[in-house]
Design a protein around this motif. Sequence first.
Motif, PDB file in Angstrom:
ATOM      1  N   ALA A  52      19.969   0.435  -5.689  1.00 24.27           N
ATOM      2  CA  ALA A  52      20.544  -0.569  -7.065  1.00 24.27           C
ATOM      3  C   ALA A  52      20.901   1.100  -8.267  1.00 24.27           C
ATOM      4  N   TRP A  53      21.678   1.525  -8.874  1.00 28.61           N
ATOM      5  CA  TRP A  53      22.436   0.431  -9.659  1.00 28.61           C
ATOM      6  C   TRP A  53      23.957   0.874  -9.356  1.00 28.61           C
ATOM      7  N   LYS A  54      24.420  -0.712  -9.412  1.00 33.38           N
ATOM      8  CA  LYS A  54      26.104  -0.632  -8.999  1.00 33.38           C
ATOM      9  C   LYS A  54      26.930  -1.113 -10.489  1.00 33.38           C
ATOM     10  N   TYR A  55      28.537  -0.709 -10.278  1.00 33.28           N
ATOM     11  CA  TYR A  55      29.532  -1.328 -11.266  1.00 33.28           C
ATOM     12  C   TYR A  55      29.929  -0.746 -10.803  1.00 33.28           C
ATOM     13  N   LYS A  98      32.353  -4.902 -13.766  1.00 31.35           N
ATOM     14  CA  LYS A  98      32.291  -4.198 -15.165  1.00 31.35           C
ATOM     15  C   LYS A  98      30.638  -4.714 -15.127  1.00 31.35           C
ATOM     16  N   TRP A 100      26.556  -4.278 -14.441  1.00 29.85           N
ATOM     17  CA  TRP A 100      25.921  -3.525 -13.490  1.00 29.85           C
ATOM     18  C   TRP A 100      24.698  -4.121 -12.638  1.00 29.85           C
ATOM     19  N   ASN A 128      27.459   4.667  -8.801  1.00 35.74           N
ATOM     20  CA  ASN A 128      26.289   4.209  -8.315  1.00 35.74           C
ATOM     21  C   ASN A 128      25.379   5.256  -8.689  1.00 35.74           C
ATOM     22  N   GLU A 129      24.064   4.698  -9.886  1.00 33.32           N
ATOM     23  CA  GLU A 129      23.502   5.368 -10.471  1.00 33.32           C
ATOM     24  C   GLU A 129      21.752   5.404  -9.842  1.00 33.32           C
ATOM     25  N   LYS A 133      17.804   4.080 -13.598  1.00 36.01           N
ATOM     26  CA  LYS A 133      18.855   4.355 -14.700  1.00 36.01           C
ATOM     27  C   LYS A 133      19.225   3.154 -15.852  1.00 36.01           C
TER      28      LYS A 133
END
Length: 140
Positions: A52-55, A98, A100, A128-129, A133
Amino acid sequence: MGKIIDNILLTPLNKIKTNAGQVMHALKASEESYSSFGEAYFSYLRSGSIRAWKYHKIMTANLIVPFGDIKIVFPENNSFTEVIVGENNYCRVTIPSKVWFGFMCVSKSDALILNIANVEHQSDEVINEELTKFNYEWKV
């Protein structure tokens, strides 16, 4: 097929038992959630591990977990929606672009995740965060 939130779809999948093992469905071109094919790839996630995290800016992900179980988390408006999928809830999660999301392997065994994506993976297409986040407490 049911919605989890927004345009995220949860589609139950069939497991067909045979004498030699089982056939596990994943995705058919005739299904409503199918848009196009870009690539399919597997990810292996160790028990207790988190991604995590993915967008995705463009990609629609179709996640199927034939072995193990994962918890997928969607942050939205200061709250979180969770769904556990895998061997014990065999289904496909369709995640449009779009959105997360992150996931964690919650089974004692490792998990195998299949993503059937509508576009080929490109490193500049995904953000990727770090885990920090969103203020989410990852636990089994």
